[in-house]
Design a protein around this motif. Sequence first.
Motif, PDB file in Angstrom:
ATOM      1  N   GLY A  40      46.852  24.953  30.024  1.00 41.30           N
ATOM      2  CA  GLY A  40      47.210  26.315  30.396  1.00 41.30           C
ATOM      3  C   GLY A  40      46.126  27.314  30.044  1.00 41.30           C
ATOM      4  N   VAL A  41      46.535  28.515  29.646  1.00 34.98           N
ATOM      5  CA  VAL A  41      45.604  29.597  29.313  1.00 34.98           C
ATOM      6  C   VAL A  41      45.427  29.642  27.802  1.00 34.98           C
ATOM      7  CG1 VAL A  41      45.172  32.081  29.473  1.00 34.98           C
ATOM      8  CG2 VAL A  41      46.365  30.904  31.340  1.00 34.98           C
ATOM      9  N   PHE A  42      44.187  29.581  27.350  1.00 37.24           N
ATOM     10  CA  PHE A  42      43.947  29.604  25.909  1.00 37.24           C
ATOM     11  C   PHE A  42      42.617  30.300  25.587  1.00 37.24           C
ATOM     12  CE2 PHE A  42      42.032  25.681  27.446  1.00 37.24           C
ATOM     13  CZ  PHE A  42      40.832  25.583  26.756  1.00 37.24           C
ATOM     14  N   LYS A  43      42.535  30.751  24.346  1.00 39.98           N
ATOM     15  CA  LYS A  43      41.319  31.439  23.885  1.00 39.98           C
ATOM     16  C   LYS A  43      40.252  30.422  23.529  1.00 39.98           C
ATOM     17  CE  LYS A  43      39.599  34.714  20.416  1.00 39.98           C
ATOM     18  NZ  LYS A  43      39.952  35.559  19.251  1.00 39.98           N
ATOM     19  N   SER A  44      39.047  30.612  24.072  1.00 43.71           N
ATOM     20  CA  SER A  44      37.896  29.799  23.725  1.00 43.71           C
ATOM     21  C   SER A  44      36.909  30.690  22.969  1.00 43.71           C
ATOM     22  CB  SER A  44      37.268  29.201  24.995  1.00 43.71           C
ATOM     23  OG  SER A  44      36.254  28.284  24.659  1.00 43.71           O
ATOM     24  N   TYR A  45      35.666  30.294  22.937  1.00 43.32           N
ATOM     25  CA  TYR A  45      34.668  31.149  22.271  1.00 43.32           C
ATOM     26  C   TYR A  45      33.471  31.378  23.180  1.00 43.32           C
ATOM     27  CZ  TYR A  45      31.789  33.280  18.668  1.00 43.32           C
ATOM     28  OH  TYR A  45      31.024  34.164  17.958  1.00 43.32           O
ATOM     29  N   ASN A  46      32.812  30.314  23.595  1.00 42.34           N
ATOM     30  CA  ASN A  46      31.655  30.421  24.477  1.00 42.34           C
ATOM     31  C   ASN A  46      32.011  29.982  25.895  1.00 42.34           C
ATOM     32  OD1 ASN A  46      29.425  31.399  22.844  1.00 42.34           O
ATOM     33  ND2 ASN A  46      29.597  29.490  21.704  1.00 42.34           N
ATOM     34  N   ILE A  47      31.041  30.120  26.780  1.00 41.93           N
ATOM     35  CA  ILE A  47      31.215  29.733  28.174  1.00 41.93           C
ATOM     36  C   ILE A  47      30.124  28.743  28.579  1.00 41.93           C
ATOM     37  CG2 ILE A  47      32.266  31.923  28.842  1.00 41.93           C
ATOM     38  CD1 ILE A  47      29.475  32.666  30.056  1.00 41.93           C
ATOM     39  N   ILE A  48      30.326  28.115  29.712  1.00 37.90           N
ATOM     40  CA  ILE A  48      29.292  27.357  30.395  1.00 37.90           C
ATOM     41  C   ILE A  48      28.935  28.138  31.648  1.00 37.90           C
ATOM     42  CG2 ILE A  48      28.839  25.271  31.753  1.00 37.90           C
ATOM     43  CD1 ILE A  48      28.577  24.735  28.849  1.00 37.90           C
ATOM     44  N   ASP A 108      34.602  12.542  39.963  1.00 42.28           N
ATOM     45  CA  ASP A 108      35.626  11.530  39.702  1.00 42.28           C
ATOM     46  C   ASP A 108      36.890  12.128  39.099  1.00 42.28           C
ATOM     47  OD1 ASP A 108      34.690  12.217  37.213  1.00 42.28           O
ATOM     48  OD2 ASP A 108      34.077  10.188  36.630  1.00 42.28           O
ATOM     49  N   GLY A 109      36.895  13.459  38.923  1.00 44.11           N
ATOM     50  CA  GLY A 109      38.074  14.125  38.389  1.00 44.11           C
ATOM     51  C   GLY A 109      38.107  14.231  36.881  1.00 44.11           C
ATOM     52  N   ARG A 110      37.161  13.618  36.216  1.00 44.04           N
ATOM     53  CA  ARG A 110      37.141  13.675  34.753  1.00 44.04           C
ATOM     54  C   ARG A 110      36.650  15.045  34.274  1.00 44.04           C
ATOM     55  NH1 ARG A 110      34.558   7.820  32.898  1.00 44.04           N
ATOM     56  NH2 ARG A 110      36.136   6.497  33.922  1.00 44.04           N
ATOM     57  N   VAL A 111      37.238  15.503  33.182  1.00 43.75           N
ATOM     58  CA  VAL A 111      36.884  16.815  32.639  1.00 43.75           C
ATOM     59  C   VAL A 111      35.475  16.790  32.061  1.00 43.75           C
ATOM     60  CG1 VAL A 111      37.429  18.533  30.869  1.00 43.75           C
ATOM     61  CG2 VAL A 111      39.273  17.443  32.157  1.00 43.75           C
ATOM     62  N   GLN A 112      34.663  17.745  32.479  1.00 43.96           N
ATOM     63  CA  GLN A 112      33.334  17.922  31.894  1.00 43.96           C
ATOM     64  C   GLN A 112      33.396  18.954  30.776  1.00 43.96           C
ATOM     65  OE1 GLN A 112      30.707  19.111  35.068  1.00 43.96           O
ATOM     66  NE2 GLN A 112      30.355  17.029  35.762  1.00 43.96           N
ATOM     67  N   VAL A 113      33.936  20.126  31.115  1.00 43.09           N
ATOM     68  CA  VAL A 113      34.015  21.222  30.146  1.00 43.09           C
ATOM     69  C   VAL A 113      35.339  21.951  30.322  1.00 43.09           C
ATOM     70  CG1 VAL A 113      32.978  23.355  29.294  1.00 43.09           C
ATOM     71  CG2 VAL A 113      31.508  21.549  30.200  1.00 43.09           C
ATOM     72  N   CYS A 114      36.048  22.125  29.213  1.00 44.58           N
ATOM     73  CA  CYS A 114      37.271  22.929  29.193  1.00 44.58           C
ATOM     74  C   CYS A 114      37.264  23.714  27.896  1.00 44.58           C
ATOM     75  CB  CYS A 114      38.498  22.024  29.290  1.00 44.58           C
ATOM     76  SG  CYS A 114      40.069  22.910  29.307  1.00 44.58           S
ATOM     77  N   GLY A 115      36.484  24.800  27.905  1.00 46.23           N
ATOM     78  CA  GLY A 115      36.298  25.589  26.690  1.00 46.23           C
ATOM     79  C   GLY A 115      35.087  25.135  25.907  1.00 46.23           C
ATOM     80  N   VAL A 116      34.476  26.076  25.185  1.00 45.00           N
ATOM     81  CA  VAL A 116      33.281  25.786  24.387  1.00 45.00           C
ATOM     82  C   VAL A 116      33.420  26.481  23.031  1.00 45.00           C
ATOM     83  CG1 VAL A 116      30.761  25.904  24.255  1.00 45.00           C
ATOM     84  CG2 VAL A 116      31.887  25.688  26.483  1.00 45.00           C
ATOM     85  N   PRO A 117      33.246  25.763  21.929  1.00 38.85           N
ATOM     86  CA  PRO A 117      33.377  26.360  20.593  1.00 38.85           C
ATOM     87  C   PRO A 117      32.132  27.155  20.209  1.00 38.85           C
ATOM     88  CG  PRO A 117      32.689  24.095  20.399  1.00 38.85           C
ATOM     89  CD  PRO A 117      32.904  24.343  21.872  1.00 38.85           C
ATOM     90  N   PRO A 118      32.159  27.838  19.056  1.00 37.35           N
ATOM     91  CA  PRO A 118      30.938  28.481  18.555  1.00 37.35           C
ATOM     92  C   PRO A 118      29.866  27.418  18.319  1.00 37.35           C
ATOM     93  CG  PRO A 118      32.865  29.230  17.334  1.00 37.35           C
ATOM     94  CD  PRO A 118      33.316  28.068  18.170  1.00 37.35           C
TER      95      PRO A 118
END
Length: 318
Positions: free
Chosen positions: A159-167, A122-132
């Motif tokens: 845009g481009v930004f620093k996250s911590y974890n991944i999916i 549906d276009g809704r964001v599931q994951v955009c970056g993951v914290p510790p």
Amino acid sequence: MIDVAIVIVCMNNLKNLYPCLESIRKYTSVTYETLVVAYLFTPDNLRKAKEDFPWVTFIESNEIRGFSENNNLALRQAKGKYCFVVNDDTEMTMPTIDILVATIETLPEQVAIVSPTLVGADGRVQVCGVPPINWKTALLEKLHLWHRNKQDKYVNKKGVFKSYNIIGAAFLIKTEVFRKAGWFDERYFFCPEDIALSTTLNKMGYECYVNDDAKIVHYEGMSGKSLSYIQTATKPAARRGSIIFFSGGKRSLAFLIKVLYTSLTLMSFVVHFCIGMTSKRPNKYYILSLGEWNIIKTSFSNATPKDLFIKYYNKIKR
């Protein structure tokens, strides 16, 4: 050297795999190889897939293996400068891989991973970056007192930004760094191998980034619509993996986490079981309660996540 080795694990599901592969072919311009781990494929499905996608290398996996083990079968054969690990239940609608490659090559040397934003159908964001994430935040998340998607420092920026974890559903990583980290940790059968990997990389001095302009559709993942009896086997395996990761080998902490998590699971089991029993035929609540009951029965077990999966998977097959 080619630019990217695309690695996909598929559990005998051509309905998922075909749109994923077709979108790769349509939207990817960088040089690449595609390695598909054909996990427990039937002979007919394997033959059909090879005929329909002659440009794909299919790696047969005919034994019970978890996400880490299956991915590592392909990763150890990867020839790309980068590896793009992606779920089979994804589809690109833009040149996602090209964007990620261009992005990582402009970032500092210590950046090892760049992830896209995962969106639903549906276009809704599931994951955009993951914290510790640690055992405390994971516990609070189960109590709905903490949410990983609301941690402003690491998630949901533009845009481009620093996250911590991944999916693990989709990420681009430098192959040399991935190899140095030992690929995925195979102790984890089904979760949290992705969090374990990126946590390890952070400790090694590397960084994880996200490019919100690179998006990929993730059809199932977090929707919960694909609930099936196999989750009565994956749930206890995932719980055991989480305890191994969050405890960090400390027995006293592992015991505390087991007690707290089991208490929450017991409450959830009672609710789902009562709702599930109101229906004459098995429904999602009944399946959820079965998975939670399996977790409760094995809460203090020292069996490996893989052994727990095999135990309950064999019961499903019977």
